[in-house]
Write a protein that holds these residues in place. Structure first.
Motif, PDB file in Angstrom:
ATOM      1  N   UNK A   1      43.531  48.527  40.034  1.00 23.56           N
ATOM      2  CA  UNK A   1      43.991  47.229  40.500  1.00 23.56           C
ATOM      3  C   UNK A   1      42.913  46.168  40.395  1.00 23.56           C
ATOM      4  N   UNK A   2      41.673  46.530  40.747  1.00 22.35           N
ATOM      5  CA  UNK A   2      40.560  45.585  40.651  1.00 22.35           C
ATOM      6  C   UNK A   2      40.265  45.242  39.194  1.00 22.35           C
ATOM      7  N   UNK A   3      40.360  46.245  38.324  1.00 20.40           N
ATOM      8  CA  UNK A   3      40.127  45.999  36.898  1.00 20.40           C
ATOM      9  C   UNK A   3      41.145  45.004  36.360  1.00 20.40           C
ATOM     10  N   UNK A   4      42.422  45.209  36.701  1.00 18.09           N
ATOM     11  CA  UNK A   4      43.482  44.309  36.239  1.00 18.09           C
ATOM     12  C   UNK A   4      43.236  42.885  36.768  1.00 18.09           C
ATOM     13  N   UNK A   5      42.865  42.791  38.035  1.00 17.74           N
ATOM     14  CA  UNK A   5      42.594  41.471  38.618  1.00 17.74           C
ATOM     15  C   UNK A   5      41.452  40.784  37.888  1.00 17.74           C
ATOM     16  N   UNK A   6      40.415  41.542  37.538  1.00 18.24           N
ATOM     17  CA  UNK A   6      39.293  40.970  36.808  1.00 18.24           C
ATOM     18  C   UNK A   6      39.695  40.487  35.433  1.00 18.24           C
ATOM     19  N   UNK A   7      40.547  41.234  34.765  1.00 19.94           N
ATOM     20  CA  UNK A   7      41.003  40.846  33.424  1.00 19.94           C
ATOM     21  C   UNK A   7      41.893  39.612  33.463  1.00 19.94           C
ATOM     22  N   UNK A   8      42.605  39.413  34.555  1.00 23.22           N
ATOM     23  CA  UNK A   8      43.519  38.268  34.665  1.00 23.22           C
ATOM     24  C   UNK A   8      42.878  37.095  35.393  1.00 23.22           C
ATOM     25  N   UNK A   9      41.541  37.113  35.584  1.00 28.46           N
ATOM     26  CA  UNK A   9      40.860  36.016  36.266  1.00 28.46           C
ATOM     27  C   UNK A   9      41.042  34.694  35.536  1.00 28.46           C
TER      28      UNK A   9
ATOM     29  N   UNK B   1      27.839  51.903  41.161  1.00 25.21           N
ATOM     30  CA  UNK B   1      29.141  51.577  41.710  1.00 25.21           C
ATOM     31  C   UNK B   1      29.504  50.108  41.615  1.00 25.21           C
ATOM     32  N   UNK B   2      28.613  49.287  41.060  1.00 26.12           N
ATOM     33  CA  UNK B   2      28.923  47.862  40.965  1.00 26.12           C
ATOM     34  C   UNK B   2      30.040  47.647  39.944  1.00 26.12           C
ATOM     35  N   UNK B   3      30.815  46.589  40.169  1.00 25.92           N
ATOM     36  CA  UNK B   3      31.947  46.284  39.295  1.00 25.92           C
ATOM     37  C   UNK B   3      31.479  45.489  38.080  1.00 25.92           C
TER      38      UNK B   3
END
Length: 543
Positions: A196-204, A171-173
């Protein structure tokens, strides 16, 4: 009939230790059954046991041989502990069946070694000393993007692709910093539940521009395919607004903008349509493939069942007397199949026809004969009804000559027990001696299957019904009961020809499409023309 959910212990009881079968880890592809590899199809047809993922297209399971144990071992859901426990149970079951000497196909979505835990299953087989083979499948990111009109690479936009699992083993990101320097295309699988978390990670920091083109593809390669487009910063909201969920793939990169010009699958006239096929079981396969090639979903529900002939002895006599007839007239593919079964049972072959001319009511029946090495001598040029076949037989040079000379013309008609009488009546009126021999009988669907159809229609899971014969009209109406006309009011009914249309109208149905050429191909083309004027892909179009 294929078994399902059988007791595991009972299925391997009495196994002999030391005699091992083989396990085949087969990639079932992304959804479209036409993308299954030839090797995969071959193994499905010879397996003793098939353990399949939940997302496998149901038609792939039709390839399993009769008598095989076919069982779903899907494990969708968010409970990771139960998923892991089920994965361990799957691995144990593979070993157990193989040790019983079985040929086991583990049918997995996409490719077994791409985010599919196939490698874990292979490791379990290695530990148990079980021989195995890996059969690659078309990977979902490759196929889904292609069907969505998105090229993962492009000389002007992307020279690299990275495939990412949105969720790790426990379950880790994903650590998005790993791909901070990647400028090519990113495809994220298994990330819809935390998009939403995936998108946030890509836009870091230092990563993707929020304005980067992106797309989400759900149910890629299937008639249910849906695609949502937008900038990276808005794609999660767009997907949520359209109700897009799993299974889905996120594609990020300049290539996502190519969809606007490269769309091909979801622009077809029948894309997204759910087409009900009411042909007898085993006869809808070719039609289903044609339907799926046009972007629609084929739903097989046989309105009638083909039963043995009421008088087998009479069929045996026909086989023995076949060469004494001047013409043998086939009025359906069923008649061809059932007569040839009787010929095979008698230990004979096509030579039983001797001097007889062979007549077929249409091109489909002629093709069924050709598949058995028989070229039809008589086929109506256009009117594929009993009347058209009668005219074609009477116009045949040898038949016309014998009748003009006052000589007998014997015609055998192997057909269903109950059928239209136009063909034999016209031939008898012209002076022919006609022998009608029922080689099969049609029966109505069971109450359970009729209830299944009612649920599908009431739930509006059917868009189009193909009416391929008067018998299927009657079977359909009998299954739906007195409310048939009302239930089918919002469904496009497509008829193979005027006789079938007339039968439907007598039962109170409103037929939207009647094929000009009374063949299955002609019917499908007529349905395509009917929907060509509507907005392409109205049920699955993207934003």
């Amino acid at each position: 009939m294929k078994a399902d959910n059988q007791d595991l212990g009972g299925s391997v009881r009495g196994a002999t230790q030391g005699i091992s079968g083989t396990v085949y880890l087969v990639g079932g592809g992304p959804g479209d059954p036409g993308l299954l590899t030839l090797r995969g199809a071959e193994l499905l047809g010879t397996a003793d046991v098939v353990l399949h993922d939940e997302l496998i297209h149901p038609s792939l399971l039709d390839l399993a041989r009769p008598g095989a144990l076919v069982r779903s071992v899907g494990k969708r859901g968010s409970d990771r502990e139960s998923k892991q426990a089920k994965q361990e149970a799957i691995e144990a079951e593979l070993v157990l069946h193989a040790r019983a000497g079985k040929r086991v196909v583990r049918l997995k979505g996409g490719d077994p070694f791409l985010f599919g835990r196939g490698s874990e299953e292979a490791e379990a087989l290695v530990r148990a000393g079980i021989p195995f083979e890996v059969v690659p499948g078309v990977a979902s990111p490759l196929a889904a993007t292609a069907y969505a009109g998105i090229s993962l690479t492009h000389r002007d936009f992307a020279s690299s692709v990275i495939l990412v699992s949105g969720t790790g083993r426990s379950g880790e990101r994903f650590d998005w910093s790993e791909i901070a320097s990647v400028k090519g295309t990113v495809a994220v699988l298994m990330g819809m539940h935390n998009l939403g978390e995936v998108i946030a990670g890509l836009m870091g920091p230092g990563r993707r521009d929020p304005a980067t083109p992106a797309a989400v593809i759900q149910w890629g390669t299937r008639a249910e395919q849906r695609v949502v487009e937008g900038r990276l910063e808005e794609i999660a909201g767009n997907a949520r607004a359209e109700g897009i969920g799993s299974p889905g793939i996120l594609v990020v990169g300049a290539v996502a903008s190519l969809r606007r010009s490269l769309r091909w699958f979801d622009t077809r006239p029948l894309f997204g349509k759910r087409v009900l096929l009411v042909r007898p079981k085993g006869q809808a396969g070719a039609t289903a493939r044609q339907i799926r090639q046009r972007g629609a979903e084929a739903i097989e529900w046989p309105a009638i069942e083909i039963a043995p002939p009421p008088d087998p002895a009479r069929v045996e006599r026909l086989v023995g007397e076949m060469g004494d007839h001047d013409v043998v007239a086939f009025t359906s593919e069923n008649g061809v199949e059932k007569l040839f079964e009787a010929i095979d049972a008698a230990g004979k072959d096509a030579r039983v026809f001797g001097r007889s001319a062979i007549a077929a009511i249409g091109t489909g029946t002629a093709a069924a004969l050709a598949a058995r090495g028989i070229r039809a001598d008589i086929v109506p040029p256009k009117d594929f009804r009993g009347e058209g076949l009668a005219d074609a037989i009477l116009a045949h040079a040898e038949v016309a000559k014998r009748l003009s000379e006052g000589k007998a013309v014997r015609v055998a008609i192997p057909r269903a027990l109950v059928a239209r009488e136009a063909l034999p009546e016209i031939l008898r009126a012209a002076g022919c001696a006609v022998d009608v021999v029922p080689v099969y009988e049609t029966r109505k669907a069971s109450p359970e299957r009729r209830a299944q159809l009612v649920r599908m229609v009431e739930d509006k899971r059917i868009d189009v019904v193909l009416l391929t014969a008067s018998s299927t009209v009657d079977g359909l109406c009998d299954a739906l009961g007195e409310d048939a006309a009302r239930l089918l009011g919002g469904v496009a009914l497509a008829s193979i020809g005027p006789i079938t249309t007339a039968t439907a109208e007598k039962r109170g149905l409103s037929v939207a499409v009647t094929a000009e050429v009374s063949t299955l191909g002609g019917l499908i083309e007529a349905v395509e023309r009917h929907f060509a004027g509507s907005s392409a892909g109205s049920r699955g179009a993207s934003r």
